[in-house]
Design an enzyme around this catalytic site. Structure first.
Site, PDB file in Angstrom:
ATOM      1  N   SER A 184      43.009  35.106  54.092  1.00 16.02           N
ATOM      2  CA  SER A 184      44.341  34.911  54.671  1.00 16.02           C
ATOM      3  C   SER A 184      44.173  34.153  55.973  1.00 16.02           C
ATOM      4  CB  SER A 184      44.975  36.276  54.955  1.00 16.02           C
ATOM      5  OG  SER A 184      46.101  36.142  55.796  1.00 16.02           O
ATOM      6  N   TYR A 225      45.195  45.448  57.582  1.00 15.27           N
ATOM      7  CA  TYR A 225      45.169  44.218  56.786  1.00 15.27           C
ATOM      8  C   TYR A 225      44.338  43.139  57.475  1.00 15.27           C
ATOM      9  CZ  TYR A 225      46.979  40.271  54.007  1.00 15.27           C
ATOM     10  OH  TYR A 225      47.103  39.161  53.196  1.00 15.27           O
TER      11      TYR A 225
HETATM   12  P1  NAD Z   1      51.195  40.455  45.159  1.00 16.31           P
HETATM   13  O1  NAD Z   1      51.603  41.773  45.641  1.00 16.31           O
HETATM   14  O2  NAD Z   1      52.164  39.635  44.380  1.00 16.31           O
HETATM   15  O3  NAD Z   1      49.872  40.551  44.284  1.00 16.31           O
HETATM   16  C1  NAD Z   1      48.818  41.423  44.587  1.00 16.31           C
HETATM   17  C2  NAD Z   1      48.157  41.819  43.308  1.00 16.31           C
HETATM   18  O4  NAD Z   1      47.063  42.701  43.569  1.00 16.31           O
HETATM   19  C3  NAD Z   1      49.112  42.565  42.396  1.00 16.31           C
HETATM   20  O5  NAD Z   1      48.970  42.064  41.088  1.00 16.31           O
HETATM   21  C4  NAD Z   1      48.601  44.004  42.474  1.00 16.31           C
HETATM   22  O6  NAD Z   1      48.875  44.747  41.309  1.00 16.31           O
HETATM   23  C5  NAD Z   1      47.125  43.770  42.665  1.00 16.31           C
HETATM   24  N1  NAD Z   1      46.435  44.956  43.148  1.00 16.31           N
HETATM   25  C6  NAD Z   1      46.774  45.766  44.187  1.00 16.31           C
HETATM   26  N2  NAD Z   1      45.906  46.780  44.274  1.00 16.31           N
HETATM   27  C7  NAD Z   1      45.008  46.609  43.277  1.00 16.31           C
HETATM   28  C8  NAD Z   1      43.863  47.331  42.858  1.00 16.31           C
HETATM   29  N3  NAD Z   1      43.480  48.453  43.468  1.00 16.31           N
HETATM   30  N4  NAD Z   1      43.154  46.855  41.808  1.00 16.31           N
HETATM   31  C9  NAD Z   1      43.533  45.740  41.162  1.00 16.31           C
HETATM   32  N5  NAD Z   1      44.609  45.024  41.514  1.00 16.31           N
HETATM   33  C10 NAD Z   1      45.334  45.465  42.555  1.00 16.31           C
HETATM   34  O7  NAD Z   1      50.717  39.655  46.454  1.00 16.31           O
HETATM   35  P2  NAD Z   1      50.056  38.204  46.617  1.00 16.31           P
HETATM   36  O8  NAD Z   1      50.755  37.581  47.731  1.00 16.31           O
HETATM   37  O9  NAD Z   1      49.966  37.494  45.340  1.00 16.31           O
HETATM   38  O10 NAD Z   1      48.616  38.609  47.134  1.00 16.31           O
HETATM   39  C11 NAD Z   1      47.396  38.211  46.506  1.00 16.31           C
HETATM   40  C12 NAD Z   1      46.306  38.062  47.544  1.00 16.31           C
HETATM   41  O11 NAD Z   1      46.655  36.998  48.425  1.00 16.31           O
HETATM   42  C13 NAD Z   1      46.096  39.293  48.418  1.00 16.31           C
HETATM   43  O12 NAD Z   1      44.705  39.469  48.650  1.00 16.31           O
HETATM   44  C14 NAD Z   1      46.803  38.921  49.704  1.00 16.31           C
HETATM   45  O13 NAD Z   1      46.249  39.577  50.822  1.00 16.31           O
HETATM   46  C15 NAD Z   1      46.521  37.431  49.746  1.00 16.31           C
HETATM   47  N6  NAD Z   1      47.422  36.684  50.625  1.00 16.31           N
HETATM   48  C16 NAD Z   1      48.746  36.527  50.320  1.00 16.31           C
HETATM   49  C17 NAD Z   1      49.555  35.786  51.174  1.00 16.31           C
HETATM   50  C18 NAD Z   1      51.012  35.545  50.908  1.00 16.31           C
HETATM   51  O14 NAD Z   1      51.685  34.956  51.765  1.00 16.31           O
HETATM   52  N7  NAD Z   1      51.559  35.918  49.771  1.00 16.31           N
HETATM   53  C19 NAD Z   1      49.022  35.240  52.340  1.00 16.31           C
HETATM   54  C20 NAD Z   1      47.680  35.426  52.628  1.00 16.31           C
HETATM   55  C21 NAD Z   1      46.892  36.149  51.753  1.00 16.31           C
END
Ligand code: NAD
Length: 267
Positions: A152, A165
């Site tokens: 991130s 986080y």
């Molecule tokens: P999201 O909530 O749509 O997806 C997260 C996914 O992780 C979901 O499918 C959830 O079921 C899964 N998950 C959670 N706990 C789990 C576990 N114990 N085992 C297996 N799967 C699990 O959110 P996203 O935005 O798609 O996030 C994905 C990644 O991207 C994360 O690591 C998040 O920190 C990172 N991220 C997202 C953003 C953003 O702006 N959306 C920014 C920076 C980083």
């Protein structure tokens, strides 16, 4: 024309939603067989797999909680049983449990570190073992294996109200770099993607209303929120031989968020 990831096998954790779903689809369109991992929503994982197959792609679904060692071992052994090996790991699963620091419970801390950091450790370790066992397969990839950690911008930018986080993503940065250093001699590549604000359920509150969205845009020089496809294309590039000489970096996909936009008209 052969596809960039033809004949390769990718595990994408947390692929039932958001960025993971976008990356899974992008890898599949580029020829990889994709293991769509999910932890709770089987129906959403089925939907992602259906979209992959509708586009002529290949894959299957595995339920596993990445914070549980037994689940991770089973996910890898099942993948290897079905497809023979693993070439690409996308360490994507992650979540937030936000709280003011002085109110943060140990459960909130442990939950986020357990999935976002320990989960990436467990999956990366199993991937590295398989990459070392198999080595380079001529004609398939110039690397013996590729890991992409979903980090991130918060591996760099402190984030009040999200200490667990931000600490997890700072940890992912040094985990990624250390593994990259340790296994570069075996031709294994380990990199991160650092998304900025991407439109997914994790940050729904930041884009759902016009007011929230306009506030968010102040942080984004590109003046739009990112989409999962933006991350998907970056992941395909990092996983492919186009990035053969790229190791140990975080590729920020953030519309310029790390350019500190508050300074743009500051004297
Ligand atoms: P999201 O909530 O749509 O997806 C997260 C996914 O992780 C979901 O499918 C959830 O079921 C899964 N998950 C959670 N706990 C789990 C576990 N114990 N085992 C297996 N799967 C699990 O959110 P996203 O935005 O798609 O996030 C994905 C990644 O991207 C994360 O690591 C998040 O920190 C990172 N991220 C997202 C953003 C953003 O702006 N959306 C920014 C920076 C980083």
């Amino acid at each position: 024309e052969t596809k960039k990831l033809q004949g390769q096998v990718a595990i994408v954790t947390g692929a039932s939603s958001g960025i993971g779903a976008g990356v899974a689809k992008a890898l599949a369109v580029n020829g990889a067989a994709v293991v769509v991992n999910y932890s709770s929503s089987a129906d959403k994982a089925e939907e992602v797999l259906k979209e992959i197959k509708d586009e002529g792609g290949e894959g299957f679904i595995i339920k596993a909680d990445v914070s549980k060692e037994g689940d991770v071992l089973k996910m890898f052994s099942e993948t290897i049983r079905r497809y023979g090996t693993v070439d690409i790991l996308i360490n994507n699963a992650g979540l937030q449990k936000d709280a003011k620091f002085h109110d943060m419970t140990l459960d909130q801390w442990n939950h986020v570190i357990g999935i976002n950091l320990t989960g990436q450790f467990l999956c990366a370790r199993e991937a590295i073992k398989e990459f070392m066992r198999r080595g380079i397969v001529p004609g398939r990839s110039k690397s013996a294996g590729k890991i992409i950690c979903m980090s991130s911008v918060h591996e760099v930018i402190p984030w009040a109200g999200h200490a667990n986080y931000a600490a997890s993503k700072g940890g992912v940065m040094m985990l990624m770099k250390t593994i990259a250093q340790e296994y570069a001699p075996m031709k294994i590549r380990v990199n991160s993607i650092g998304p900025g604000a991407i439109r997914t359920p994790i940050n729904y509150a930041a884009w759902q209303t016009p007011q929230a969205y306009n506030q968010l845009l102040k942080l984004i020089p590109a003046k739009r929120i990112g989409e999962s496809d933006d991350v998907g294309r970056a992941a395909v590039w990092l996983a492919s031989d186009d990035a053969e000489y790229v190791n140990g970096i975080t590729l920020f996909v953030d519309g310029g968020m790390l350019l500190y936009p508050g300074f743009e008209d500051n004297g």
